[in-house]
Enzyme design. Structure first.
Site, mmCIF file in Angstrom:
data_model
loop_
_atom_site.group_PDB
_atom_site.id
_atom_site.type_symbol
_atom_site.label_atom_id
_atom_site.label_comp_id
_atom_site.label_asym_id
_atom_site.label_seq_id
_atom_site.Cartn_x
_atom_site.Cartn_y
_atom_site.Cartn_z
ATOM 1 C CD GLU A 94 68.148 109.058 108.625
ATOM 2 O OE1 GLU A 94 67.875 110.053 109.331
ATOM 3 O OE2 GLU A 94 67.385 108.083 108.517
ATOM 4 C CG ASP A 95 69.237 110.103 112.585
ATOM 5 O OD1 ASP A 95 69.120 109.334 111.615
ATOM 6 O OD2 ASP A 95 68.402 110.161 113.509
ATOM 7 C CG ASP A 98 70.877 100.206 112.231
ATOM 8 O OD1 ASP A 98 71.954 99.652 112.383
ATOM 9 O OD2 ASP A 98 69.859 99.877 112.877
ATOM 10 C CG PHE A 103 70.211 101.753 120.791
ATOM 11 C CD1 PHE A 103 69.520 101.532 119.596
ATOM 12 C CD2 PHE A 103 69.733 102.702 121.668
ATOM 13 C CE1 PHE A 103 68.372 102.252 119.294
ATOM 14 C CE2 PHE A 103 68.580 103.426 121.375
ATOM 15 C CZ PHE A 103 67.900 103.201 120.187
ATOM 16 N NE ARG A 124 63.489 112.426 119.115
ATOM 17 C CZ ARG A 124 63.532 111.430 118.222
ATOM 18 N NH1 ARG A 124 64.590 111.252 117.477
ATOM 19 N NH2 ARG A 124 62.511 110.617 118.074
HETATM 20 P P1 5GP Z 1 67.631 101.735 109.166
HETATM 21 O O1 5GP Z 1 66.379 101.744 108.381
HETATM 22 O O2 5GP Z 1 68.867 102.127 108.395
HETATM 23 O O3 5GP Z 1 67.816 100.444 109.918
HETATM 24 O O4 5GP Z 1 67.426 102.731 110.356
HETATM 25 C C1 5GP Z 1 67.486 104.047 110.233
HETATM 26 C C2 5GP Z 1 66.841 104.695 111.414
HETATM 27 O O5 5GP Z 1 66.859 103.836 112.566
HETATM 28 C C3 5GP Z 1 67.599 105.914 111.818
HETATM 29 O O6 5GP Z 1 67.159 107.031 111.129
HETATM 30 C C4 5GP Z 1 67.321 105.993 113.292
HETATM 31 O O7 5GP Z 1 66.107 106.660 113.491
HETATM 32 C C5 5GP Z 1 67.156 104.556 113.712
HETATM 33 N N1 5GP Z 1 68.413 104.033 114.299
HETATM 34 C C6 5GP Z 1 69.312 103.195 113.739
HETATM 35 N N2 5GP Z 1 70.335 102.951 114.561
HETATM 36 C C7 5GP Z 1 70.090 103.673 115.684
HETATM 37 C C8 5GP Z 1 70.797 103.862 116.916
HETATM 38 O O8 5GP Z 1 71.884 103.346 117.180
HETATM 39 N N3 5GP Z 1 70.199 104.689 117.824
HETATM 40 C C9 5GP Z 1 69.009 105.300 117.594
HETATM 41 N N4 5GP Z 1 68.542 106.089 118.550
HETATM 42 N N5 5GP Z 1 68.321 105.151 116.443
HETATM 43 C C10 5GP Z 1 68.854 104.345 115.503
HETATM 44 MG MG MG Z 2 66.075 108.546 111.651
#
Ligand code: 5GP
Ligand code: MG
Length: 175
Positions: free
Chosen positions: A99-100, A103, A152, A165
């Protein structure tokens, strides 16, 4: 994207490269004789996964699932949708989710739960970045690259409305 958006580099490419090398060394140590399935979460992880697998010099397979939690904005909707599930049987396989960014943790908690039901031999998570200050659901990250602040981020696979991206660095987007 708006024309006044400002980008500044948070993690330069050289630091991303050295981070991925360290992650690859740890993954190699644990998986080199396991023919693992590296499972990328689309779309954000495609750049990191491509960088990571090119540092792994042993048999492995790559697969993707696609989930969506974000709309087009910067806030999670809190709901995760499986847009493209697994087409492959992972029963008995060593699955490493790639995973990238983690969050709130909502996406990963949902996905790991979905995968556990498919009875893999093992299930671990490798994330390039972690934003722990925003966590709402606990998630164990077995291989973590970098901890990042609550901003962000774009670049290295991360988008804003599908843009950025392709940036090599991880950048903070300020509107
Ligand atoms: P979570 O479910 O943990 O809140 O979010 C995970 C997904 O939210 C990540 O895989 C990503 O796609 C998106 N995301 C969370 N934080 C960021 C951020 O700072 N920038 C971007 N572009 N996407 C984010
Ligand atoms: Mg993602």
């Amino acid at each position: 994207m708006n024309s006044q958006a400002k980008l500044h580099v948070l993690v330069p490419r050289a630091e991303i490269d050295s981070t991925i090398k360290k992650l690859a060394a740890a993954v190699t140590r644990d998986y080199n004789d396991k023919n693992p399935l590296l499972l990328g979460i689309l779309k954000g992880s495609f750049v990191f996964l491509a960088d990571l697998v090119r540092q792994l010099n042993f048999p492995l397979e790559v697969e993707f699932v696609r989930v969506s939690s974000y709309g087009s904005g910067q806030q999670t909707s809190g709901k995760v949708k499986m847009v493209q599930g697994l087409k492959l049987d992972v029963k008995g396989r060593h699955v490493l989710v790639v995973e990238d960014i983690v969050d709130t943790g909502i996406t990963l908690a949902f996905l790991l739960d979905y995968l556990k039901k498919k009875k893999p031999a093992s299930l671990k998570l490798c994330a390039l970045t972690d934003k722990p200050s925003r966590r709402r659901v606990p998630v164990k990250i077995d291989y973590l690259g970098l901890t990042v602040p609550d901003k962000f981020l774009v670049g290295c696979g991360l988008d804003c409305d599908e843009k950025y991206r392709n940036l090599p660095d991880i950048c903070v987007l300020e509107e």
